[in-house]
Design a protein around this motif. Structure first.
Motif, PDB file in Angstrom:
ATOM      1  N   GLN A  56       3.017 -19.143 -25.185  1.00 22.76           N
ATOM      2  CA  GLN A  56       2.985 -17.703 -24.901  1.00 22.76           C
ATOM      3  C   GLN A  56       2.638 -16.929 -26.150  1.00 22.76           C
ATOM      4  O   GLN A  56       3.407 -16.876 -27.107  1.00 22.76           O
ATOM      5  N   MET A  57       1.450 -16.316 -26.097  1.00 28.33           N
ATOM      6  CA  MET A  57       1.002 -15.534 -27.252  1.00 28.33           C
ATOM      7  C   MET A  57       0.293 -14.297 -26.737  1.00 28.33           C
ATOM      8  O   MET A  57      -0.055 -14.216 -25.566  1.00 28.33           O
ATOM      9  N   PRO A  58       0.075 -13.316 -27.593  1.00 32.30           N
ATOM     10  CA  PRO A  58      -0.610 -12.101 -27.149  1.00 32.30           C
ATOM     11  C   PRO A  58      -1.986 -12.410 -26.568  1.00 32.30           C
ATOM     12  O   PRO A  58      -2.666 -13.320 -27.031  1.00 32.30           O
ATOM     13  N   LYS A  59      -2.351 -11.655 -25.565  1.00 35.70           N
ATOM     14  CA  LYS A  59      -3.684 -11.721 -24.961  1.00 35.70           C
ATOM     15  C   LYS A  59      -3.960 -13.016 -24.207  1.00 35.70           C
ATOM     16  O   LYS A  59      -4.037 -13.035 -23.005  1.00 35.70           O
ATOM     17  N   GLU A  83       8.717 -25.609 -19.154  1.00 34.14           N
ATOM     18  CA  GLU A  83       7.998 -25.751 -17.882  1.00 34.14           C
ATOM     19  C   GLU A  83       6.514 -26.094 -18.034  1.00 34.14           C
ATOM     20  O   GLU A  83       5.857 -26.398 -17.063  1.00 34.14           O
ATOM     21  N   GLN A 137      -4.530 -16.725 -12.395  1.00 35.34           N
ATOM     22  CA  GLN A 137      -4.597 -15.282 -12.145  1.00 35.34           C
ATOM     23  C   GLN A 137      -5.861 -14.668 -12.762  1.00 35.34           C
ATOM     24  O   GLN A 137      -6.222 -13.560 -12.438  1.00 35.34           O
ATOM     25  N   ARG A 138      -6.464 -15.425 -13.664  1.00 31.51           N
ATOM     26  CA  ARG A 138      -7.601 -14.878 -14.397  1.00 31.51           C
ATOM     27  C   ARG A 138      -8.335 -16.054 -15.047  1.00 31.51           C
ATOM     28  O   ARG A 138      -7.803 -17.145 -15.160  1.00 31.51           O
ATOM     29  N   ILE A 149     -11.702 -11.815 -20.846  1.00 29.43           N
ATOM     30  CA  ILE A 149     -10.741 -12.177 -19.812  1.00 29.43           C
ATOM     31  C   ILE A 149     -11.278 -11.641 -18.491  1.00 29.43           C
ATOM     32  O   ILE A 149     -11.441 -10.434 -18.315  1.00 29.43           O
ATOM     33  N   PRO A 151     -10.745 -10.926 -14.672  1.00 23.46           N
ATOM     34  CA  PRO A 151      -9.812 -10.927 -13.542  1.00 23.46           C
ATOM     35  C   PRO A 151     -10.494 -11.600 -12.352  1.00 23.46           C
ATOM     36  O   PRO A 151     -11.712 -11.482 -12.194  1.00 23.46           O
ATOM     37  N   LYS A 153     -10.687 -10.915  -9.331  1.00 24.36           N
ATOM     38  CA  LYS A 153     -11.356 -10.057  -8.348  1.00 24.36           C
ATOM     39  C   LYS A 153     -12.804  -9.732  -8.750  1.00 24.36           C
ATOM     40  O   LYS A 153     -13.614  -9.383  -7.912  1.00 24.36           O
TER      41      LYS A 153
END
Lengths: 243, 332
Positions: A56-59, A83, A137-138, A149, A151, A153
């Motif tokens: 877990q890191m920024p961005k 996990e 999710q992306r 990044i 998305p 959609k």
């Protein structure tokens, strides 16, 4: 000398690894980075043999950063989250250190690296959801030297060619080392359908389905783009659209 | 006392009634006292029956059968005893003539009592089951609240321990300080598990401890401003209700952005309610997989369970600043 890069967003976490490494005279720390963007750049620039990587890191997460690398170095994950361990080992991570970890445990991880045969190639990392139950999710892609990044959609469809997949948005195309098969596993089957050996399409973007030649079909997207549907793809499309 | 008075009034009334029918007062008193005692005996018997037996809907014929079964012998015994006690031909004639009416009276009185007893039993049962339901509901609510409260991220604990591990060699004093901060914070969150409501000043103290620890971990990029007026100190709020929101703010601020991040917490009182506003910058183009909004939903749910209102949590995004406004009504 073993070339090493440390990537963690917490300076103190980097400090622990620095301290643990200080007794190993054959190791050279080339860079320390506090986010995935910087990590990606540093790896491309320095071509390290081994990286210590937080998840877990920024961005972008550690995993997303690894996906962008064509020839990833050996990776030892360092994280407080247990996990992600399965995904890490699925992707041939060298080791997975759970914070806080002892010097002993750290040295054992390093030992694993030393026992590797020289010239070991590390396989490319796959875009898979970070936890077993989750879905992607992306999509993180690179264009030139910058990272984008996407998305989900915005992605109209994906096209496979050799070892690459191109992600097509309304106006752009992004290439990424990837297989459609892994994407099929990582994406929601109700939103993205593998309609063909080489194509996967976002269901929302489909305008209509037309018969094509004898007993084939093509989908027409909202922007007019036409994609072929294979014999095995058609039932999947039917299932996703519910007709 | 009241029962005795009612008993005497009843006897007097019946005696007078008999007097109207031409029975002398002395006979009337004996007659009415005996009749009343027997009927009360019947009631006591019925009460004992219903203490152990409450008729089901399909057994409602019991309400009529029991008074008949009891009423017939009571009437006959009463008549026989009175017949022997009072040696008077006129009275004897009255006894035999009034037998049917007397029997009917006894039956009506016993039936009325039966019905009252059955209804009373039912009401009591209902009351008890409602009480049970309420207790069960309260317990399940408490369990849910406990669960919602304990969503505290274990990663926070492990990462903090990792930071302490780092400080141990380079800055032992700082390491020790962090051990105390972490203990105080954990004690604050664990002990509060038992209590429902805390003073805002106390909640703020726990929050500040949490933020201090986060600052040690991310000090180079985390800025925090806390503004609360002294008047809000004594306001009450559910324990640890702000914790998940501040955790979210830190998470989205730090993981969604690169560079320096400012998180602000402001508290004001308005119209007797406590308003807490938490702001964090965030990147709308992030599409981060962490954005499940779980913490926010848990807080919504908790406030709904406590106040029965859905409008106590409001969120908005202006210029890439995400704002949560919490309204805590004051019950006192």
């Amino acid at each position: 000398m073993i070339k090493v890069i440390l990537i963690d967003d917490e300076p103190l976490a980097v400090e622990v690894i620095r301290e643990y490494l200080s007794g190993h005279m054959d190791i050279e720390i080339l860079a320390t980075c506090h986010d995935g963007f910087a990590g990606f750049k540093a790896i491309q620039e320095h071509q390290p043999d081994l990286i210590f990587l937080d998840v877990q890191m920024p961005k972008i997460s550690g995993f997303e950063m690894l996906e962008l690398l064509e020839n990833p170095p050996a990776v030892i994950f360092t994280t407080a989250f247990d996990e992600y361990a399965i995904k890490a080992f699925d992707n041939h991570a060298l080791d997975y250190l759970l914070k806080p970890f002892s010097k002993d445990r750290f040295d054992r991880a390093l030992q694993k690296f030393r026992h590797q045969l020289p010239g070991t190639q590390h396989p490319h990392y796959n875009s898979l959801p970070e936890t077993e139950e989750g879905k992607l999710q992306r999509i993180v892609v690179k264009t030139g030297n910058s990272i984008r990044i996407l998305p989900l959609k915005d992605i109209l469809y994906m096209e496979a060619s050799d070892d690459y997949v191109s992600f097509c948005t309304q106006s752009e195309k992004f290439l990424k080392t990837q297989t459609l098969k892994s994407l099929e596993r990582g994406l929601d089957a109700n939103k993205f359908v593998r309609i063909h050996r080489s194509y996967m399409v976002q269901v929302q973007q489909i305008n209509k389905i037309e018969p094509y030649e004898k007993d084939g079909y093509v989908v027409v997207l909202n922007n007019g783009k036409r994609l072929p549907v294979s014999k095995t793809g058609y039932p999947k499309l039917k299932a996703a659209l519910g007709f | 006392m009241i029962v005795l008075a009612a008993f005497l009034i009843w006897i007097a009334a019946v005696t007078y009634l008999l007097y109207l029918y031409g029975i002398p007062l002395s006979y009337g008193i004996v007659d009415s006292t005996l009749a009343t005692l027997l009927i009360i005996g019947g009631w006591l018997l019925l009460e004992n029956i219903f203490l152990f037996y409450s008729p089901k809907k399909s057994n409602f014929w019991m309400i009529l059968v029991l008074p008949i079964v009891l009423g017939v012998p009571i009437t006959l015994v009463l008549n026989m005893v009175l017949h022997f006690l009072i040696e008077n031909t006129v009275y004897h004639t009255f006894l035999s003539e009034a037998l049917a009416v007397r029997g009917a009276m006894v039956f009506v009185l016993l039936t009325a009592f039966t019905i009252i007893a059955v209804i009373y039993n039912r009401l009591e049962d209902q009351l008890k089951s409602r009480e049970r339901e309420e207790v069960a509901l309260k317990m399940s609510r408490e369990a849910e609240l406990y669960h919602l409260r304990s969503q505290l991220q274990p990663h926070f604990l492990f990462n903090s321990l990792n930071s302490i591990n780092a400080l141990m060699i380079s800055k032992p004093d700082k390491a020790r300080e962090m051990v105390f901060q972490l203990s105080d914070f954990l004690r604050g969150t664990i002990r509060k598990g038992a209590e429902q409501w805390v003073d805002f000043s106390e909640e703020l103290k726990t929050l500040k401890l949490y933020l201090e620890i986060e600052k040690v971990r991310f000090g180079h990029r985390l800025q925090i401003t806390v503004n609360s007026l002294p008047e809000t100190d004594g306001f009450q709020l559910p324990a640890l209700i702000l914790q998940p929101l501040v955790e979210n703010a830190v998470k989205f601020g730090l993981y969604g952005m690169v560079g320096e991040v400012t998180i602000s917490i402001d508290a004001v009182s308005k119209g007797g309610s406590l308003y807490v506003v938490i702001c964090n910058p965030y990147d709308p183009t992030d599409h981060s997989p962490q954005g499940s909004g779980f913490g926010l939903n848990a807080v919504r749910r908790r406030l709904y369970l406590l106040f029965g209102r859905h409008d106590l949590v409001r969120t908005e995004t202006i210029d890439n600043i995400f704002t949560v406004t919490l309204t805590i009504p004051q019950l006192r």
